[in-house]
Design a protein around this motif. Sequence first.
Motif, PDB file in Angstrom:
ATOM      1  N   GLN A  90     128.053  14.017 -45.109  1.00 42.83           N
ATOM      2  CA  GLN A  90     128.286  14.581 -46.439  1.00 42.83           C
ATOM      3  C   GLN A  90     127.263  15.669 -46.765  1.00 42.83           C
ATOM      4  O   GLN A  90     127.611  16.719 -47.304  1.00 42.83           O
ATOM      5  CB  GLN A  90     128.208  13.496 -47.509  1.00 42.83           C
ATOM      6  N   GLY A  91     126.009  15.402 -46.455  1.00 48.24           N
ATOM      7  CA  GLY A  91     124.953  16.374 -46.734  1.00 48.24           C
ATOM      8  C   GLY A  91     125.162  17.673 -45.977  1.00 48.24           C
ATOM      9  O   GLY A  91     125.057  18.768 -46.541  1.00 48.24           O
ATOM     10  N   ILE A  92     125.467  17.559 -44.706  1.00 50.92           N
ATOM     11  CA  ILE A  92     125.675  18.743 -43.874  1.00 50.92           C
ATOM     12  C   ILE A  92     126.903  19.523 -44.343  1.00 50.92           C
ATOM     13  O   ILE A  92     126.866  20.743 -44.502  1.00 50.92           O
ATOM     14  CB  ILE A  92     125.799  18.335 -42.391  1.00 50.92           C
ATOM     15  N   THR A  93     127.997  18.808 -44.591  1.00 47.19           N
ATOM     16  CA  THR A  93     129.227  19.461 -45.038  1.00 47.19           C
ATOM     17  C   THR A  93     129.009  20.180 -46.364  1.00 47.19           C
ATOM     18  O   THR A  93     129.436  21.327 -46.546  1.00 47.19           O
ATOM     19  CB  THR A  93     130.371  18.433 -45.161  1.00 47.19           C
ATOM     20  N   PHE A 119     118.852  20.033 -54.885  1.00 47.08           N
ATOM     21  CA  PHE A 119     119.831  19.174 -54.239  1.00 47.08           C
ATOM     22  C   PHE A 119     119.044  18.044 -53.583  1.00 47.08           C
ATOM     23  O   PHE A 119     118.479  18.213 -52.516  1.00 47.08           O
ATOM     24  CB  PHE A 119     120.643  19.948 -53.192  1.00 47.08           C
ATOM     25  N   THR A 120     118.980  16.905 -54.257  1.00 46.73           N
ATOM     26  CA  THR A 120     118.168  15.785 -53.812  1.00 46.73           C
ATOM     27  C   THR A 120     119.051  14.674 -53.272  1.00 46.73           C
ATOM     28  O   THR A 120     120.028  14.274 -53.920  1.00 46.73           O
ATOM     29  CB  THR A 120     117.317  15.252 -54.985  1.00 46.73           C
ATOM     30  N   PHE A 121     118.704  14.198 -52.089  1.00 51.49           N
ATOM     31  CA  PHE A 121     119.453  13.094 -51.500  1.00 51.49           C
ATOM     32  C   PHE A 121     119.103  11.791 -52.213  1.00 51.49           C
ATOM     33  O   PHE A 121     117.983  11.609 -52.693  1.00 51.49           O
ATOM     34  CB  PHE A 121     119.133  12.966 -50.009  1.00 51.49           C
ATOM     35  N   VAL A 122     120.064  10.883 -52.286  1.00 44.12           N
ATOM     36  CA  VAL A 122     119.852   9.578 -52.909  1.00 44.12           C
ATOM     37  C   VAL A 122     118.641   8.907 -52.252  1.00 44.12           C
ATOM     38  O   VAL A 122     118.542   8.850 -51.028  1.00 44.12           O
ATOM     39  CB  VAL A 122     121.107   8.687 -52.765  1.00 44.12           C
ATOM     40  N   GLY A 123     117.695   8.461 -53.071  1.00 40.03           N
ATOM     41  CA  GLY A 123     116.511   7.771 -52.578  1.00 40.03           C
ATOM     42  C   GLY A 123     115.392   8.687 -52.097  1.00 40.03           C
ATOM     43  O   GLY A 123     114.316   8.212 -51.760  1.00 40.03           O
ATOM     44  N   GLU A 124     115.612   9.980 -52.075  1.00 44.34           N
ATOM     45  CA  GLU A 124     114.590  10.923 -51.596  1.00 44.34           C
ATOM     46  C   GLU A 124     113.562  11.181 -52.693  1.00 44.34           C
ATOM     47  O   GLU A 124     113.919  11.387 -53.850  1.00 44.34           O
ATOM     48  CB  GLU A 124     115.270  12.236 -51.192  1.00 44.34           C
ATOM     49  N   GLN A 125     112.304  11.159 -52.325  1.00 43.45           N
ATOM     50  CA  GLN A 125     111.220  11.462 -53.261  1.00 43.45           C
ATOM     51  C   GLN A 125     110.858  12.931 -53.117  1.00 43.45           C
ATOM     52  O   GLN A 125     110.377  13.350 -52.086  1.00 43.45           O
ATOM     53  CB  GLN A 125     110.000  10.579 -52.978  1.00 43.45           C
ATOM     54  N   ARG A 126     111.106  13.706 -54.161  1.00 46.73           N
ATOM     55  CA  ARG A 126     110.796  15.135 -54.142  1.00 46.73           C
ATOM     56  C   ARG A 126     109.931  15.476 -55.335  1.00 46.73           C
ATOM     57  O   ARG A 126     109.923  14.787 -56.339  1.00 46.73           O
ATOM     58  CB  ARG A 126     112.074  15.969 -54.196  1.00 46.73           C
ATOM     59  N   SER A 127     109.257  16.583 -55.229  1.00 48.74           N
ATOM     60  CA  SER A 127     108.426  17.066 -56.313  1.00 48.74           C
ATOM     61  C   SER A 127     109.274  17.329 -57.550  1.00 48.74           C
ATOM     62  O   SER A 127     110.347  17.908 -57.465  1.00 48.74           O
ATOM     63  CB  SER A 127     107.733  18.369 -55.895  1.00 48.74           C
ATOM     64  N   THR A 128     108.779  16.902 -58.691  1.00 48.96           N
ATOM     65  CA  THR A 128     109.457  17.241 -59.937  1.00 48.96           C
ATOM     66  C   THR A 128     108.835  18.501 -60.539  1.00 48.96           C
ATOM     67  O   THR A 128     109.318  19.011 -61.520  1.00 48.96           O
ATOM     68  CB  THR A 128     109.382  16.090 -60.951  1.00 48.96           C
ATOM     69  N   GLN A 129     107.746  18.952 -59.962  1.00 47.39           N
ATOM     70  CA  GLN A 129     107.072  20.160 -60.443  1.00 47.39           C
ATOM     71  C   GLN A 129     107.643  21.357 -59.691  1.00 47.39           C
ATOM     72  O   GLN A 129     107.236  21.654 -58.586  1.00 47.39           O
ATOM     73  CB  GLN A 129     105.556  20.054 -60.223  1.00 47.39           C
ATOM     74  N   PRO A 160     128.702  15.347 -53.277  1.00 43.32           N
ATOM     75  CA  PRO A 160     129.008  14.123 -52.536  1.00 43.32           C
ATOM     76  C   PRO A 160     128.033  12.992 -52.862  1.00 43.32           C
ATOM     77  O   PRO A 160     126.931  13.226 -53.371  1.00 43.32           O
ATOM     78  CB  PRO A 160     128.867  14.530 -51.069  1.00 43.32           C
ATOM     79  N   GLY A 161     128.428  11.781 -52.513  1.00 40.94           N
ATOM     80  CA  GLY A 161     127.627  10.591 -52.788  1.00 40.94           C
ATOM     81  C   GLY A 161     126.244  10.604 -52.189  1.00 40.94           C
ATOM     82  O   GLY A 161     125.378   9.844 -52.618  1.00 40.94           O
ATOM     83  N   ALA A 162     125.986  11.472 -51.208  1.00 37.40           N
ATOM     84  CA  ALA A 162     124.671  11.531 -50.578  1.00 37.40           C
ATOM     85  C   ALA A 162     123.622  12.149 -51.501  1.00 37.40           C
ATOM     86  O   ALA A 162     122.432  12.030 -51.252  1.00 37.40           O
ATOM     87  CB  ALA A 162     124.740  12.344 -49.280  1.00 37.40           C
ATOM     88  N   PHE A 163     124.056  12.808 -52.576  1.00 36.03           N
ATOM     89  CA  PHE A 163     123.142  13.520 -53.462  1.00 36.03           C
ATOM     90  C   PHE A 163     123.085  12.882 -54.840  1.00 36.03           C
ATOM     91  O   PHE A 163     123.998  12.185 -55.258  1.00 36.03           O
ATOM     92  CB  PHE A 163     123.596  14.977 -53.639  1.00 36.03           C
ATOM     93  N   GLU A 164     121.997  13.177 -55.564  1.00 33.89           N
ATOM     94  CA  GLU A 164     121.905  12.848 -56.979  1.00 33.89           C
ATOM     95  C   GLU A 164     121.273  14.027 -57.698  1.00 33.89           C
ATOM     96  O   GLU A 164     120.466  14.732 -57.091  1.00 33.89           O
ATOM     97  CB  GLU A 164     121.124  11.551 -57.218  1.00 33.89           C
ATOM     98  N   PRO A 165     121.614  14.361 -58.909  1.00 31.65           N
ATOM     99  CA  PRO A 165     122.678  13.771 -59.709  1.00 31.65           C
ATOM    100  C   PRO A 165     124.042  14.128 -59.131  1.00 31.65           C
ATOM    101  O   PRO A 165     124.147  14.985 -58.266  1.00 31.65           O
ATOM    102  CB  PRO A 165     122.470  14.421 -61.084  1.00 31.65           C
TER     103      PRO A 165
END
Length: 178
Positions: free
Chosen positions: A19-22, A117-127, A49-54
């Motif tokens: 899903q992420g790649i597509t 584009f953040t994957f579900v469960g991925e910790q990314r910078s909010t800054q 897709p479901g792999a991302f949030e929001p």
Amino acid sequence: MPDPDTVAIPVLAGAALAQGITFLYGQAAEVLRIKREGKAAPQTTLTVPGAFEPKNIALQPNPAALAARARDLVMLLQIAKPFATCPPADLDGTDETLRTCFGHLREVLEDIYDVQFTFVGEQRSTQRVRQAVDDVRGRTTGMKLRGTNVKAAGDVVQRVKTVHESGELTGIDIDLRA
């Protein structure tokens, strides 16, 4: 070149990887189509897709960012094509070339759309700071962090046409003494 670990997508498997790649490959192709047609793109709300949030993201490409990053997209799409067109069962989420290529592709799309584009469960910078300035005559700072317990990851991108002699451009200003 940034450290691959800072731009690579996380290790994914199965449906989330496919899903992420597509999605990323499709968005890159879509934004290049928009550029080719030379029309202003309307803002659209896309269900990702479901792999991302929001799950719902308002997207509208920034024409200046698209013009600046179009070459990057073309190059990355060429590298990404074998991954995007192979059967999902053949994808290896630990493949460094795949992870780095799609990490860079995501980074370019985030710059063009000014969203994450953040994957579900991925910790990314909010800054995250994106600045576009024509003229800098005084001081322009992307991010200021103050305090003895400052712990933050930051992502600052600044596009500036002219920094005048009296101007000062700073990405991140950190003062641990405050």
